[in-house]
Design a protein around this motif. Sequence first.
Motif, PDB file in Angstrom:
ATOM      1  N   SER A 101      45.935  93.692  70.781  1.00  0.00           N
ATOM      2  CA  SER A 101      44.656  94.385  70.917  1.00  0.00           C
ATOM      3  C   SER A 101      44.679  95.356  72.091  1.00  0.00           C
ATOM      4  O   SER A 101      44.220  96.503  71.978  1.00  0.00           O
ATOM      5  CB  SER A 101      43.523  93.361  71.100  1.00  0.00           C
ATOM      6  OG  SER A 101      42.287  93.993  71.308  1.00  0.00           O
ATOM      7  N   ILE A 104      47.075  98.380  71.151  1.00  0.00           N
ATOM      8  CA  ILE A 104      46.474  99.326  70.205  1.00  0.00           C
ATOM      9  C   ILE A 104      45.420 100.185  70.902  1.00  0.00           C
ATOM     10  O   ILE A 104      45.347 101.411  70.693  1.00  0.00           O
ATOM     11  CB  ILE A 104      45.854  98.564  69.018  1.00  0.00           C
ATOM     12  CG1 ILE A 104      46.956  97.929  68.154  1.00  0.00           C
ATOM     13  CG2 ILE A 104      44.995  99.501  68.157  1.00  0.00           C
ATOM     14  CD1 ILE A 104      46.434  97.080  67.024  1.00  0.00           C
ATOM     15  N   ALA A 105      44.603  99.562  71.744  1.00  0.00           N
ATOM     16  CA  ALA A 105      43.549 100.298  72.447  1.00  0.00           C
ATOM     17  C   ALA A 105      44.134 101.346  73.388  1.00  0.00           C
ATOM     18  O   ALA A 105      43.620 102.477  73.479  1.00  0.00           O
ATOM     19  CB  ALA A 105      42.654  99.329  73.213  1.00  0.00           C
ATOM     20  N   GLU A 108      45.626 104.331  71.496  1.00  0.00           N
ATOM     21  CA  GLU A 108      44.556 105.229  71.060  1.00  0.00           C
ATOM     22  C   GLU A 108      44.139 106.170  72.186  1.00  0.00           C
ATOM     23  O   GLU A 108      43.906 107.366  71.962  1.00  0.00           O
ATOM     24  CB  GLU A 108      43.361 104.416  70.578  1.00  0.00           C
ATOM     25  CG  GLU A 108      42.224 105.264  70.033  1.00  0.00           C
ATOM     26  CD  GLU A 108      41.030 104.450  69.600  1.00  0.00           C
ATOM     27  OE1 GLU A 108      40.110 105.025  68.987  1.00  0.00           O
ATOM     28  OE2 GLU A 108      41.000 103.228  69.876  1.00  0.00           O
ATOM     29  N   SER A 120      52.192 106.290  66.474  1.00  0.00           N
ATOM     30  CA  SER A 120      51.916 105.030  67.167  1.00  0.00           C
ATOM     31  C   SER A 120      53.181 104.206  67.363  1.00  0.00           C
ATOM     32  O   SER A 120      53.344 103.523  68.390  1.00  0.00           O
ATOM     33  CB  SER A 120      50.882 104.216  66.386  1.00  0.00           C
ATOM     34  OG  SER A 120      49.663 104.904  66.296  1.00  0.00           O
ATOM     35  N   SER A 124      54.296 102.515  70.861  1.00  0.00           N
ATOM     36  CA  SER A 124      54.357 101.049  70.941  1.00  0.00           C
ATOM     37  C   SER A 124      55.772 100.576  71.248  1.00  0.00           C
ATOM     38  O   SER A 124      55.961  99.626  72.024  1.00  0.00           O
ATOM     39  CB  SER A 124      53.858 100.427  69.638  1.00  0.00           C
ATOM     40  OG  SER A 124      54.644 100.843  68.536  1.00  0.00           O
ATOM     41  N   CYS A 317      50.705  97.799  65.137  1.00  0.00           N
ATOM     42  CA  CYS A 317      50.188  99.014  65.766  1.00  0.00           C
ATOM     43  C   CYS A 317      50.083 100.176  64.783  1.00  0.00           C
ATOM     44  O   CYS A 317      49.454 101.198  65.087  1.00  0.00           O
ATOM     45  CB  CYS A 317      51.071  99.421  66.947  1.00  0.00           C
ATOM     46  SG  CYS A 317      50.815  98.393  68.410  1.00  0.00           S
ATOM     47  N   ASN A 320      45.156 100.956  62.069  1.00  0.00           N
ATOM     48  CA  ASN A 320      44.102 101.369  62.985  1.00  0.00           C
ATOM     49  C   ASN A 320      42.778 101.391  62.243  1.00  0.00           C
ATOM     50  O   ASN A 320      42.674 100.894  61.128  1.00  0.00           O
ATOM     51  CB  ASN A 320      44.407 102.761  63.586  1.00  0.00           C
ATOM     52  CG  ASN A 320      44.777 103.757  62.496  1.00  0.00           C
ATOM     53  OD1 ASN A 320      44.355 103.631  61.351  1.00  0.00           O
ATOM     54  ND2 ASN A 320      45.573 104.751  62.855  1.00  0.00           N
ATOM     55  N   LYS A 324      41.595  97.611  63.640  1.00  0.00           N
ATOM     56  CA  LYS A 324      41.358  97.465  65.073  1.00  0.00           C
ATOM     57  C   LYS A 324      40.009  96.809  65.333  1.00  0.00           C
ATOM     58  O   LYS A 324      39.895  95.900  66.174  1.00  0.00           O
ATOM     59  CB  LYS A 324      41.412  98.832  65.747  1.00  0.00           C
ATOM     60  CG  LYS A 324      41.084  98.790  67.230  1.00  0.00           C
ATOM     61  CD  LYS A 324      40.838 100.179  67.769  1.00  0.00           C
ATOM     62  CE  LYS A 324      40.285 100.084  69.192  1.00  0.00           C
ATOM     63  NZ  LYS A 324      39.892 101.397  69.727  1.00  0.00           N
ATOM     64  N   ASP A 325      38.972  97.240  64.612  1.00  0.00           N
ATOM     65  CA  ASP A 325      37.646  96.651  64.782  1.00  0.00           C
ATOM     66  C   ASP A 325      37.636  95.181  64.378  1.00  0.00           C
ATOM     67  O   ASP A 325      37.025  94.344  65.051  1.00  0.00           O
ATOM     68  CB  ASP A 325      36.617  97.430  63.958  1.00  0.00           C
ATOM     69  CG  ASP A 325      36.464  98.863  64.433  1.00  0.00           C
ATOM     70  OD1 ASP A 325      36.753  99.121  65.615  1.00  0.00           O
ATOM     71  OD2 ASP A 325      36.070  99.729  63.618  1.00  0.00           O
ATOM     72  N   LEU A 327      40.244  93.127  64.361  1.00  0.00           N
ATOM     73  CA  LEU A 327      41.032  92.382  65.343  1.00  0.00           C
ATOM     74  C   LEU A 327      40.210  92.104  66.592  1.00  0.00           C
ATOM     75  O   LEU A 327      40.197  90.971  67.097  1.00  0.00           O
ATOM     76  CB  LEU A 327      42.292  93.168  65.696  1.00  0.00           C
ATOM     77  CG  LEU A 327      43.222  92.540  66.740  1.00  0.00           C
ATOM     78  CD1 LEU A 327      43.763  91.210  66.240  1.00  0.00           C
ATOM     79  CD2 LEU A 327      44.370  93.488  67.090  1.00  0.00           C
ATOM     80  N   ASN A 328      39.501  93.114  67.095  1.00  0.00           N
ATOM     81  CA  ASN A 328      38.665  92.921  68.284  1.00  0.00           C
ATOM     82  C   ASN A 328      37.571  91.894  68.034  1.00  0.00           C
ATOM     83  O   ASN A 328      37.250  91.081  68.906  1.00  0.00           O
ATOM     84  CB  ASN A 328      38.042  94.257  68.708  1.00  0.00           C
ATOM     85  CG  ASN A 328      39.056  95.192  69.332  1.00  0.00           C
ATOM     86  OD1 ASN A 328      40.086  94.764  69.839  1.00  0.00           O
ATOM     87  ND2 ASN A 328      38.783  96.481  69.284  1.00  0.00           N
TER      88      ASN A 328
END
Length: 361
Positions: A101, A104-105, A108, A120, A124, A317, A320, A324-325, A327-328
């Motif tokens: 997390s 990835i953030a 971005e 990415s 990564s 990675c 996205n 990502k949302d 996962l968070n």
Amino acid sequence: MQANIRHQVSPYLVFFLIYNSQVGVGILSFQRTIAAKAGYDAWIGVLAAGCIVQVFIWVMYKLLGKANGDIIDVHTNIFGNVLGKFISFFIMIYYWLASVSVLIAFIEIIQVWMFPTMPSWILSTLILFSVYYCVSGGFRVIVGMSFLSFIFPQILIIVLFIFPLKIAHFSNLLPIMNHSFMDMADSIKSSIYSIAGTEALLMYYPFIRDPKASKKFAHLGVLFTTFLYTISTIVSFTFFSENQLKTTIWPELSLTKTVTLSFLERFEYLYISMYLIIICALIALFLWCSSRGLKKIFNRKQKYTLLLLCLLSVILCHFNGSFKDMLNKYIIQMNLWIFYCYIPILLLVLSFIKRGKQNDE
């Protein structure tokens, strides 16, 4: 079980480990999230969240002190070898997903602010190559990285806070306490996740030379990061209006636009580049916790589990947007339920077991 003394670190270094585990990409964007919950009263929620984390530190030290080991030892003492390792496996997965997390953030941020066309997988791979090299050096190398992540970026953070205060409007903070209890509770919940990371103590506790002496440094570390998050919140709130904050994804990065130096045109490039030290140290700490735990659970060499986790991280990675949302969202739920609900219950259970054994004796 305590680690070999050659691999242990001095108690005062726990301060830097706590700082490293709490200050990540969250401090760059959390102001917008908490302001959406409780407006400009959200800075109070940050202080309240810091107090809750202080209690959590006390709970973890109590729990680990009774087991004289890490969270895997706690589980095996309570549930036995098989079931204990099975439960511990999910916590190791949490550490790994938390590192993904963060990665990835930050990727971005790099793509938006510095290199929009860079894929990415390249970013990564480069970051995780450095992290793999760091973790392979052992826990003491990670502690050294944590120390560096505190020393160098602090200079930039202080500079970043000075410039916006020249045109700050402290009247934005008034009136105080004009939001409901539920709004403040939502703000505290968001703040807790932003300053999360202290749960890494559950794995590196055996690597502290004198755990009892390190307790005060852990509390000081949380106090410092709470102060840092609160100052960051107040500076952002006094600089941006509420409408501006709703549309500003990374408020702290946007503040870099206010820094004007005769010898430096784009301060944000320097800020993000220096911030890479913090991110690498944080990812290294979480991956060390995960790979160390998987090594104990499956009795495999740590370098193999670490390599596997890094490869899986590079693959994740690629995803996205909605991933990502999602996962968070799951990381936030796991953090709240596992560490702030499950760990205190675990302390009560272990206390009853220890008391029962003493009575039998």
